[in-house]
Design a protein around this motif. Structure first.
Motif, PDB file in Angstrom:
ATOM      1  N   LEU A 156      37.577  41.748  60.228  1.00 23.16           N
ATOM      2  CA  LEU A 156      37.067  41.299  61.530  1.00 23.16           C
ATOM      3  C   LEU A 156      38.142  40.587  62.342  1.00 23.16           C
ATOM      4  CD1 LEU A 156      33.483  39.942  60.762  1.00 23.16           C
ATOM      5  CD2 LEU A 156      34.108  42.061  61.927  1.00 23.16           C
ATOM      6  N   LYS A 157      39.191  40.128  61.680  1.00 24.56           N
ATOM      7  CA  LYS A 157      40.291  39.442  62.358  1.00 24.56           C
ATOM      8  C   LYS A 157      41.492  40.358  62.555  1.00 24.56           C
ATOM      9  CE  LYS A 157      38.943  34.880  60.846  1.00 24.56           C
ATOM     10  NZ  LYS A 157      39.328  33.640  60.193  1.00 24.56           N
ATOM     11  N   GLY A 158      41.292  41.656  62.302  1.00 23.97           N
ATOM     12  CA  GLY A 158      42.348  42.630  62.536  1.00 23.97           C
ATOM     13  C   GLY A 158      43.201  42.955  61.322  1.00 23.97           C
ATOM     14  N   ASP A 159      42.910  42.360  60.169  1.00 20.80           N
ATOM     15  CA  ASP A 159      43.670  42.682  58.965  1.00 20.80           C
ATOM     16  C   ASP A 159      43.274  44.069  58.465  1.00 20.80           C
ATOM     17  OD1 ASP A 159      45.009  40.171  58.866  1.00 20.80           O
ATOM     18  OD2 ASP A 159      43.220  39.261  57.975  1.00 20.80           O
ATOM     19  N   LYS A 160      44.130  44.658  57.646  1.00 20.47           N
ATOM     20  CA  LYS A 160      43.867  45.995  57.129  1.00 20.47           C
ATOM     21  C   LYS A 160      42.763  46.016  56.083  1.00 20.47           C
ATOM     22  CE  LYS A 160      48.361  47.950  58.096  1.00 20.47           C
ATOM     23  NZ  LYS A 160      49.490  48.716  57.602  1.00 20.47           N
ATOM     24  N   VAL A 161      42.616  44.907  55.344  1.00 18.44           N
ATOM     25  CA  VAL A 161      41.603  44.815  54.294  1.00 18.44           C
ATOM     26  C   VAL A 161      40.890  43.475  54.388  1.00 18.44           C
ATOM     27  CG1 VAL A 161      42.841  46.307  52.667  1.00 18.44           C
ATOM     28  CG2 VAL A 161      43.203  43.842  52.592  1.00 18.44           C
ATOM     29  N   THR A 162      39.788  43.374  53.660  1.00 20.61           N
ATOM     30  CA  THR A 162      39.109  42.093  53.484  1.00 20.61           C
ATOM     31  C   THR A 162      39.437  41.629  52.077  1.00 20.61           C
ATOM     32  OG1 THR A 162      37.336  42.714  55.003  1.00 20.61           O
ATOM     33  CG2 THR A 162      36.878  40.924  53.465  1.00 20.61           C
ATOM     34  N   GLU A 163      40.013  40.432  51.985  1.00 26.00           N
ATOM     35  CA  GLU A 163      40.491  39.924  50.696  1.00 26.00           C
ATOM     36  C   GLU A 163      39.998  38.500  50.476  1.00 26.00           C
ATOM     37  OE1 GLU A 163      44.731  39.150  48.361  1.00 26.00           O
ATOM     38  OE2 GLU A 163      44.746  39.830  50.442  1.00 26.00           O
ATOM     39  N   ILE A 164      39.371  38.294  49.325  1.00 24.00           N
ATOM     40  CA  ILE A 164      38.912  36.962  48.923  1.00 24.00           C
ATOM     41  C   ILE A 164      39.817  36.486  47.800  1.00 24.00           C
ATOM     42  CG2 ILE A 164      37.031  35.603  47.933  1.00 24.00           C
ATOM     43  CD1 ILE A 164      35.079  37.702  49.050  1.00 24.00           C
ATOM     44  N   GLY A 165      40.422  35.322  47.989  1.00 21.31           N
ATOM     45  CA  GLY A 165      41.294  34.748  46.969  1.00 21.31           C
ATOM     46  C   GLY A 165      40.537  33.772  46.088  1.00 21.31           C
ATOM     47  N   ILE A 166      40.747  33.872  44.779  1.00 21.46           N
ATOM     48  CA  ILE A 166      40.138  32.956  43.815  1.00 21.46           C
ATOM     49  C   ILE A 166      41.254  32.315  43.014  1.00 21.46           C
ATOM     50  CG2 ILE A 166      38.596  32.707  41.841  1.00 21.46           C
ATOM     51  CD1 ILE A 166      37.156  35.250  42.764  1.00 21.46           C
ATOM     52  N   THR A 167      41.335  31.000  43.087  1.00 22.27           N
ATOM     53  CA  THR A 167      42.300  30.248  42.288  1.00 22.27           C
ATOM     54  C   THR A 167      41.517  29.319  41.378  1.00 22.27           C
ATOM     55  OG1 THR A 167      43.907  30.296  44.098  1.00 22.27           O
ATOM     56  CG2 THR A 167      44.278  28.679  42.333  1.00 22.27           C
ATOM     57  N   PHE A 168      41.616  29.552  40.089  1.00 22.32           N
ATOM     58  CA  PHE A 168      40.930  28.696  39.126  1.00 22.32           C
ATOM     59  C   PHE A 168      41.722  27.406  38.992  1.00 22.32           C
ATOM     60  CE2 PHE A 168      39.493  32.956  38.091  1.00 22.32           C
ATOM     61  CZ  PHE A 168      38.124  32.758  37.952  1.00 22.32           C
ATOM     62  N   LEU A 169      41.044  26.274  39.177  1.00 17.26           N
ATOM     63  CA  LEU A 169      41.712  24.979  39.203  1.00 17.26           C
ATOM     64  C   LEU A 169      41.667  24.251  37.872  1.00 17.26           C
ATOM     65  CD1 LEU A 169      40.320  23.784  42.633  1.00 17.26           C
ATOM     66  CD2 LEU A 169      42.514  24.878  42.179  1.00 17.26           C
ATOM     67  N   LYS A 170      40.626  24.480  37.127  1.00 19.85           N
ATOM     68  CA  LYS A 170      40.444  23.795  35.854  1.00 19.85           C
ATOM     69  C   LYS A 170      40.779  24.761  34.732  1.00 19.85           C
ATOM     70  CE  LYS A 170      36.827  21.512  33.193  1.00 19.85           C
ATOM     71  NZ  LYS A 170      35.401  21.228  33.141  1.00 19.85           N
ATOM     72  N   LYS A 171      41.596  24.311  33.813  1.00 12.69           N
ATOM     73  CA  LYS A 171      41.999  25.166  32.713  1.00 12.69           C
ATOM     74  C   LYS A 171      40.790  25.574  31.867  1.00 12.69           C
ATOM     75  CE  LYS A 171      45.170  25.547  28.873  1.00 12.69           C
ATOM     76  NZ  LYS A 171      46.168  24.902  28.042  1.00 12.69           N
ATOM     77  N   LEU A 172      40.714  26.851  31.549  1.00 11.88           N
ATOM     78  CA  LEU A 172      39.647  27.376  30.723  1.00 11.88           C
ATOM     79  C   LEU A 172      39.854  26.888  29.303  1.00 11.88           C
ATOM     80  CD1 LEU A 172      37.202  29.321  30.754  1.00 11.88           C
ATOM     81  CD2 LEU A 172      38.759  31.129  30.134  1.00 11.88           C
ATOM     82  N   GLU A 173      38.918  26.118  28.833  1.00  6.70           N
ATOM     83  CA  GLU A 173      39.034  25.540  27.495  1.00  6.70           C
ATOM     84  C   GLU A 173      38.347  26.433  26.481  1.00  6.70           C
ATOM     85  OE1 GLU A 173      37.678  21.502  27.351  1.00  6.70           O
ATOM     86  OE2 GLU A 173      38.636  21.042  29.253  1.00  6.70           O
ATOM     87  N   GLU A 174      39.049  26.709  25.439  1.00  7.25           N
ATOM     88  CA  GLU A 174      38.458  27.466  24.341  1.00  7.25           C
ATOM     89  C   GLU A 174      38.224  26.485  23.207  1.00  7.25           C
ATOM     90  OE1 GLU A 174      40.293  31.120  23.245  1.00  7.25           O
ATOM     91  OE2 GLU A 174      41.026  31.424  25.284  1.00  7.25           O
ATOM     92  N   LYS A 175      37.018  25.999  23.130  1.00  8.69           N
ATOM     93  CA  LYS A 175      36.684  25.039  22.090  1.00  8.69           C
ATOM     94  C   LYS A 175      36.366  25.794  20.802  1.00  8.69           C
ATOM     95  CE  LYS A 175      34.883  21.543  25.167  1.00  8.69           C
ATOM     96  NZ  LYS A 175      33.753  20.694  25.511  1.00  8.69           N
ATOM     97  N   LYS A 176      36.953  25.312  19.775  1.00  7.99           N
ATOM     98  CA  LYS A 176      36.665  25.893  18.465  1.00  7.99           C
ATOM     99  C   LYS A 176      35.868  24.862  17.695  1.00  7.99           C
ATOM    100  CE  LYS A 176      40.671  28.829  18.451  1.00  7.99           C
ATOM    101  NZ  LYS A 176      41.861  29.255  17.767  1.00  7.99           N
ATOM    102  N   TYR A 177      34.696  25.252  17.367  1.00 10.83           N
ATOM    103  CA  TYR A 177      33.825  24.338  16.640  1.00 10.83           C
ATOM    104  C   TYR A 177      34.020  24.523  15.145  1.00 10.83           C
ATOM    105  CZ  TYR A 177      31.663  23.773  21.146  1.00 10.83           C
ATOM    106  OH  TYR A 177      31.437  23.500  22.466  1.00 10.83           O
ATOM    107  N   ARG A 178      34.195  23.444  14.497  1.00  9.52           N
ATOM    108  CA  ARG A 178      34.345  23.489  13.051  1.00  9.52           C
ATOM    109  C   ARG A 178      33.003  23.236  12.412  1.00  9.52           C
ATOM    110  NH1 ARG A 178      39.936  20.165  12.320  1.00  9.52           N
ATOM    111  NH2 ARG A 178      41.222  21.683  13.375  1.00  9.52           N
ATOM    112  N   ARG A 179      32.780  23.962  11.421  1.00  7.55           N
ATOM    113  CA  ARG A 179      31.527  23.838  10.699  1.00  7.55           C
ATOM    114  C   ARG A 179      31.619  22.624   9.774  1.00  7.55           C
ATOM    115  NH1 ARG A 179      29.066  28.650   7.127  1.00  7.55           N
ATOM    116  NH2 ARG A 179      27.609  27.312   6.045  1.00  7.55           N
TER     117      ARG A 179
END
Length: 181
Positions: A156-179
């Motif tokens: 709509l602003k004259g660009d060739k494509v429509t693009e949505i940018g996603i920047t993840f700000l918080k680090k994805l934590e992989e919690k490992k639960y110990r039994r």
């Protein structure tokens, strides 16, 4: 009376058209209510955020997705499942090669602008579809992921494509639960 299994009911198309027309009327009213484009953009983002925090439950219940282990998997899920499920489109995903947490969704077709040819006069900084950014941001926050979601390009602003940018700000934590023994 039963309908054939391979035919999609016509009311899905009618509902989407009604939504698109209603959304256009909403944006038009916001442009009348607010003088500054920034205020309209913020309002649309805030509305989208509210929708996103409610929509995530429906998405998780209907999509039967498994746990994602990377930002790449999350972005692909948004593009291939969520956009297809709610808007009937599948954006392509591009990744920033220098960063593991920055992605773009490229929309070849944007159903929200189906009946819009150009931005209203004097509204060059209006982000007409900013609702989408809020929806994505709200849904991600409900699954404990903080992200910055913005429009990088807009047809709509004259660009060739429509693009949505996603920047993840918080680090994805992989919690490992110990039994416990």
């Amino acid at each position: 009376m039963s309908r054939p299994g391979n035919k999609r009911p016509e009311y899905h198309k009618i509902n989407r058209d009604l939504f698109v027309l209603t959304y256009g009327a909403l944006v038009a009213q916001l442009c009348k209510d607010y003088e500054k484009d920034e205020d309209v953009n913020n309002y649309l983002d805030k509305m989208g955020y509210g929708i996103g925090i409610r929509l995530i439950e429906d998405f998780l219940a209907r999509s039967y997705v498994k746990k994602c282990h990377s930002y790449s998997e999350i972005t692909d899920l948004i593009a291939q499942v969520a956009f297809k499920m709610y808007l009937g489109i599948t954006p392509s995903v591009t990744r920033n090669e220098s960063s593991r947490n920055e992605f773009s969704l490229i929309l070849d077709k944007n159903p929200l602008v189906e009946f819009v040819e150009e931005l209203p006069a004097g509204r060059s900084s209006l982000c007409y579809c900013n609702l989408l950014c809020g929806v994505i941001r709200g849904a991600l926050e409900m699954v404990h992921l903080t992200a910055d979601v913005t429009f990088l390009q807009d047809r709509l602003k004259g660009d060739k494509v429509t693009e949505i940018g996603i920047t993840f700000l918080k680090k994805l934590e992989e919690k490992k639960y110990r039994r416990k023994k």
